[in-house]
Every structure is written in C-alpha cells, then in structure tokens.
Design an enzyme around this catalytic site. Structure first.
Site, PDB file in Angstrom:
ATOM      1  N   LEU A  68       0.628  -0.968   0.215  1.00 19.91           N
ATOM      2  CA  LEU A  68       0.062  -0.086  -0.022  1.00 19.91           C
ATOM      3  C   LEU A  68       0.878   1.250  -0.049  1.00 19.91           C
ATOM      4  O   LEU A  68       1.939   1.252   0.152  1.00 19.91           O
ATOM      5  CB  LEU A  68      -0.855   0.031   1.271  1.00 19.91           C
ATOM      6  CG  LEU A  68      -1.740  -1.238   1.452  1.00 19.91           C
ATOM      7  CD1 LEU A  68      -2.542  -1.346   2.514  1.00 19.91           C
ATOM      8  CD2 LEU A  68      -2.777  -1.613   0.225  1.00 19.91           C
ATOM      9  N   PRO A  69       0.325   2.595  -0.298  1.00 20.78           N
ATOM     10  CA  PRO A  69       1.104   3.436  -0.438  1.00 20.78           C
ATOM     11  C   PRO A  69       1.757   4.217   0.807  1.00 20.78           C
ATOM     12  O   PRO A  69       2.957   4.390   0.931  1.00 20.78           O
ATOM     13  CB  PRO A  69       0.056   4.674  -0.924  1.00 20.78           C
ATOM     14  CG  PRO A  69      -0.989   3.987  -1.549  1.00 20.78           C
ATOM     15  CD  PRO A  69      -1.397   2.615  -0.685  1.00 20.78           C
ATOM     16  N   THR A  99       6.255   0.838   1.972  1.00 25.40           N
ATOM     17  CA  THR A  99       7.319   1.693   2.673  1.00 25.40           C
ATOM     18  C   THR A  99       6.558   2.683   3.766  1.00 25.40           C
ATOM     19  O   THR A  99       5.777   3.538   3.454  1.00 25.40           O
ATOM     20  CB  THR A  99       8.034   2.442   1.818  1.00 25.40           C
ATOM     21  OG1 THR A  99       8.900   1.808   0.682  1.00 25.40           O
ATOM     22  CG2 THR A  99       9.255   3.388   2.504  1.00 25.40           C
ATOM     23  N   LYS A 174      15.398   0.856   4.769  1.00 27.29           N
ATOM     24  CA  LYS A 174      14.620   1.327   3.511  1.00 27.29           C
ATOM     25  C   LYS A 174      14.738   2.985   3.355  1.00 27.29           C
ATOM     26  O   LYS A 174      14.932   3.505   2.278  1.00 27.29           O
ATOM     27  CB  LYS A 174      13.246   0.960   3.312  1.00 27.29           C
ATOM     28  CG  LYS A 174      12.324   1.588   2.311  1.00 27.29           C
ATOM     29  CD  LYS A 174      12.920   0.948   0.886  1.00 27.29           C
ATOM     30  CE  LYS A 174      12.048   1.654  -0.246  1.00 27.29           C
ATOM     31  NZ  LYS A 174      12.317   1.415  -1.882  1.00 27.29           N
ATOM     32  N   LYS A 249       7.050  11.410   0.488  1.00 26.43           N
ATOM     33  CA  LYS A 249       6.777  10.770   1.476  1.00 26.43           C
ATOM     34  C   LYS A 249       7.822  10.040   2.438  1.00 26.43           C
ATOM     35  O   LYS A 249       8.057  10.209   3.491  1.00 26.43           O
ATOM     36  CB  LYS A 249       5.751   9.686   1.363  1.00 26.43           C
ATOM     37  CG  LYS A 249       5.539   8.679   2.334  1.00 26.43           C
ATOM     38  CD  LYS A 249       4.801   7.584   1.962  1.00 26.43           C
ATOM     39  CE  LYS A 249       5.847   6.668   1.120  1.00 26.43           C
ATOM     40  NZ  LYS A 249       5.609   5.129   0.709  1.00 26.43           N
TER      41      LYS A 249
HETATM   42  P1  NAD Z   1       0.392   2.688  -6.019  1.00 23.58           P
HETATM   43  O1  NAD Z   1      -0.373   4.064  -5.407  1.00 23.58           O
HETATM   44  O2  NAD Z   1       0.610   2.652  -7.507  1.00 23.58           O
HETATM   45  O3  NAD Z   1      -0.347   1.585  -5.627  1.00 23.58           O
HETATM   46  C1  NAD Z   1      -0.995   1.362  -4.307  1.00 23.58           C
HETATM   47  C2  NAD Z   1      -2.278   0.561  -4.491  1.00 23.58           C
HETATM   48  O4  NAD Z   1      -2.879   0.503  -3.022  1.00 23.58           O
HETATM   49  C3  NAD Z   1      -3.254   1.234  -5.109  1.00 23.58           C
HETATM   50  O5  NAD Z   1      -3.859   0.398  -6.326  1.00 23.58           O
HETATM   51  C4  NAD Z   1      -4.392   1.460  -4.163  1.00 23.58           C
HETATM   52  O6  NAD Z   1      -5.707   1.516  -4.718  1.00 23.58           O
HETATM   53  C5  NAD Z   1      -4.268   0.280  -3.164  1.00 23.58           C
HETATM   54  N1  NAD Z   1      -4.834   0.681  -1.963  1.00 23.58           N
HETATM   55  C6  NAD Z   1      -4.926   1.766  -0.935  1.00 23.58           C
HETATM   56  N2  NAD Z   1      -5.534   1.315   0.107  1.00 23.58           N
HETATM   57  C7  NAD Z   1      -5.946   0.321   0.095  1.00 23.58           C
HETATM   58  C8  NAD Z   1      -6.698  -0.714   0.836  1.00 23.58           C
HETATM   59  N3  NAD Z   1      -7.159  -0.201   2.176  1.00 23.58           N
HETATM   60  N4  NAD Z   1      -6.952  -1.972   0.588  1.00 23.58           N
HETATM   61  C9  NAD Z   1      -6.468  -2.328  -0.673  1.00 23.58           C
HETATM   62  N5  NAD Z   1      -6.001  -1.772  -1.550  1.00 23.58           N
HETATM   63  C10 NAD Z   1      -5.551  -0.370  -1.186  1.00 23.58           C
HETATM   64  O7  NAD Z   1       1.873   2.541  -5.222  1.00 23.58           O
HETATM   65  P2  NAD Z   1       3.165   1.620  -5.596  1.00 23.58           P
HETATM   66  O8  NAD Z   1       3.955   2.596  -6.735  1.00 23.58           O
HETATM   67  O9  NAD Z   1       2.832   0.404  -5.957  1.00 23.58           O
HETATM   68  O10 NAD Z   1       3.978   1.741  -4.186  1.00 23.58           O
HETATM   69  C11 NAD Z   1       3.403   0.863  -3.189  1.00 23.58           C
HETATM   70  C12 NAD Z   1       4.473   1.068  -1.923  1.00 23.58           C
HETATM   71  O11 NAD Z   1       5.692   0.709  -2.415  1.00 23.58           O
HETATM   72  C13 NAD Z   1       4.698   2.451  -1.681  1.00 23.58           C
HETATM   73  O12 NAD Z   1       4.820   2.396  -0.139  1.00 23.58           O
HETATM   74  C14 NAD Z   1       5.901   2.995  -2.189  1.00 23.58           C
HETATM   75  O13 NAD Z   1       6.713   3.809  -1.437  1.00 23.58           O
HETATM   76  C15 NAD Z   1       6.881   1.666  -2.218  1.00 23.58           C
HETATM   77  N6  NAD Z   1       7.539   1.536  -3.239  1.00 23.58           N
HETATM   78  C16 NAD Z   1       7.460   1.935  -4.651  1.00 23.58           C
HETATM   79  C17 NAD Z   1       8.163   1.915  -5.514  1.00 23.58           C
HETATM   80  C18 NAD Z   1       7.877   2.509  -7.080  1.00 23.58           C
HETATM   81  O14 NAD Z   1       8.975   2.441  -8.028  1.00 23.58           O
HETATM   82  N7  NAD Z   1       6.768   2.640  -7.463  1.00 23.58           N
HETATM   83  C19 NAD Z   1       9.685   1.534  -5.555  1.00 23.58           C
HETATM   84  C20 NAD Z   1       9.925   0.868  -3.971  1.00 23.58           C
HETATM   85  C21 NAD Z   1       8.850   0.985  -3.110  1.00 23.58           C
END
Ligand code: NAD
Length: 306
Positions: A68-69, A99, A174, A249
């Site tokens: 999740l975000p 994260t 991280k 964030k």
């Molecule tokens: P994103 O916003 O693309 O995806 C998050 C998903 O979570 C969304 O589809 C949203 O609808 C869903 N969501 C939110 N609340 C929910 C709930 N209660 N139940 C079910 N689904 C729910 O984000 P992302 O890019 O996939 O990143 C996710 C995490 O990974 C973050 O913490 C980010 O910091 C970390 N991260 C991202 C990257 C990257 O390159 N994007 C790299 C490393 C780490």
C-alpha cells in the site's frame, strides 16, 4: 510451499500488480484485492484470482501480503474500524511490503503478535522494473523464523533478501536507502544542468560520470535528463517509475525517524524540501527524476518537462 499455502495479496498498484502476477506465475494460490476496479481488472487479465473485499481475501489465508502507499493506508487496512487483522487466522504470517513509518510497522507487529500472527516488514527496492522482472530486493525486519517462513514467497518476487533486525528495522534501512537516493538524484540533476549551461552534451557528460567517481544509479539507469537514456522515465515525459510524491513521503519519514533519535540529516532535510517544491511545481505525480525541473528548463529533447 506452492500448492499448499494460500496467499492474500492486498494493494495491486504499480508495484503490487506485477508482484502478485509473479506469485501466480510461480504457482502460488493467490487471492488479490484492491480498492480500485482498474487495478483488479489488470491482474485478472494476467490470470490472478481476485476477491470482492479484503476480508474475503484474507479468510483462510496462510500468508497475507500488503503493498500500500503509506502508513495511514496500512493502519486503516489492518487496524481501522473495519480492519482485517481480526479476520486473519491465528498462526498466519503477514508480510507488509509497503514503505511506511518504522513505528507503524512495530505497532502492527505487536497487534499481530497479540493474536498469535507473525509479521515481517519487507519494503522493497528495485522499482517497477524490478517488480515486473521479479528481481526486487527485500529489506526485512522481524523474527528470523518469520523470515524463513516467508523466504520462498519473497524469492518468487525478488532476488535479494536482507535481514536488518527486529520489527521496523526493514523500514529504517529502506528510509536510509531512499534518503541517499533522493539526494543523489537531485545533485545529479544539478550537475547535468551546470554542464549543459556551459554548452556540454548531457549524454557525453553522463557517459563520463558513469565511469568516474560520481557514478550512480541516477546517472546510469534513471538519468534525469531527457534523451540521455532511452528507457529512463525522463525520456518518456517522466511517466512511470517512482513517483516524486512517494519520494517526498519517504524523505518525510526519514526526517521523522531522525527526530526520534536525534540523528542529524541536513541533506535529507534539504532534499525533502526540494521534492516538496517539485510537488508545488505540479510534478508530484511524475517520476522523482523530474526534480531536475527545479534547476533547469529541460528543452534539449523531444520530451521537455511539462
Ligand atoms: P500505487 O499507488 O501505485 O499502489 C497502491 C495501491 O494500493 C493502489 O492500487 C491503491 O488503490 C491500493 N490501496 C490503497 N488502500 C488500499 C486498501 N485499504 N486496500 C486495498 N488496496 C488499497 O503505489 P506503488 O507505486 O505500488 O507503491 C506501493 C508502495 O511501495 C509504497 O509504499 C511505495 O513507497 C513503495 N515503493 C514503490 C516503488 C515504485 O517504484 N513505485 C519502489 C519501491 C517501493
């Protein structure tokens, strides 16, 4: 473990979508859930079974994975008024790959332990490309025994696993990585802008830096100058990749973590302000390499900053 374990996967965004697809491809029995219908449809197209609620997804699961975000999403999913922790079976294992704040990870681990549920924090590095390719690095906090139970599942989504210590230690590590990355990206953009202002070719300048003492991932893989690397977000209008607002964030979490211990992070605090300025400039939704827009009007390519 494939064939016997049932996995619930919650959060199917940029990272979770490809991660759950890799688990499905490896033969795990997965039930996936996201609040977004678009995200659900995308994983169904890849053959993944979806659930109509997070409660349905976790019921009977041996392992629950979340991606999740931010902290507030993890808190409301597991511990909120309609939180799913009460539906997770005692004896199951939670793997939170989001994260989030180290303190939030510790709180969730304690709440899970009170119900005889094991938990590890396992944030990732490697970006969307690593999620697609199944080459993520997992940065883990929690009991060694819980990590061993998770290992086969993590190996289906990544290639490196680091155990950093007790609950929350994965999140601290991280944040250390992302704070360094945020600073390095910003200064790489500055260096390229300085060179270009003096008439240098950003491609040749980057090639030189990539084999010199300032070499980094920001120069070699995710170069912030449009047109330098064909596959970098900068060369496709800064779309895809790791969102500038997610970097903001993470830097906020690093500042919070520093205040909790009295550690001094002057460059981390400066970088947090730079990504906040990038958000105010309307680039928060773009890849974090768009932070170069603070120091340059990038006009040397077919994909200038918006
Ligand atoms: P994103 O916003 O693309 O995806 C998050 C998903 O979570 C969304 O589809 C949203 O609808 C869903 N969501 C939110 N609340 C929910 C709930 N209660 N139940 C079910 N689904 C729910 O984000 P992302 O890019 O996939 O990143 C996710 C995490 O990974 C973050 O913490 C980010 O910091 C970390 N991260 C991202 C990257 C990257 O390159 N994007 C790299 C490393 C780490």
């Amino acid at each position: 473990m494939t064939g016997t374990s049932r996995i619930a996967f919650l959060g199917l965004g940029h990272m979770g979508g490809p991660m759950v697809s890799n688990l499905h491809r490896a033969g795990f029995d997965v039930r996936a859930f996201d609040l977004s219908d678009v995200a659900l449809a995308r994983v169904r197209e890849r053959g993944v079974t979806t659930s109509t609620s997070p409660h349905e997804a976790v019921a009977g699961a041996d392992i629950v994975i979340s991606m999740l975000p931010a902290s507030r999403h993890v808190e409301s999913l597991y511990l909120g008024t309609a939180g799913v922790l009460v539906d997770v079976a005692p004896g199951a294992l939670i793997i939170d790959c989001s994260t989030i704040a180290p303190a939030m990870a510790q709180r969730l681990a304690q709440a899970a332990a009170a119900r005889d549920i094991a938990m590890i924090d396992a944030p990732v590095s490697g970006g969307t490309a690593g999620a697609e390719a199944g080459t993520l690095t997992f940065i883990v906090g929690g009991e060694p025994a819980a990590l061993e139970r998770a290992r086969a599942v993590l190996q289906a989504m990544g290639k490196n696993i680091f155990h950093m210590g007790a609950a929350g230690a994965g999140q601290v590590a991280k944040l250390c990585n992302n704070m360094a990355l945020g600073v390095i990206m910003a200064v790489t953009g500055e260096a390229l802008a300085l060179g270009v202002a003096h008439g240098l070719d950003p491609k040749v300048l980057s090639q030189m830096m990539a084999v010199s003492t300032s070499r980094s991932w920001a120069t070699e893989v995710c170069n912030p100058w449009p047109g330098v690397l064909e596959n970098a977000p900068a060369s496709r209008g800064y779309t895809g990749g790791f969102g500038s607002d997610l970097m903001l964030k993470d830097l906020g979490l690093a500042v919070e973590a520093a205040m909790g211990t009295g550690a001094t992070i002057p460059l981390g605090e400066l970088a947090r302000n730079l990504y906040a300025m990038n958000q105010h400039a309307g680039r928060g939704h773009l890849d974090f390499s768009s932070v170069v827009g603070l120091v340059a009007t990038v006009t040397s390519s077919p994909n200038p900053l918006p």
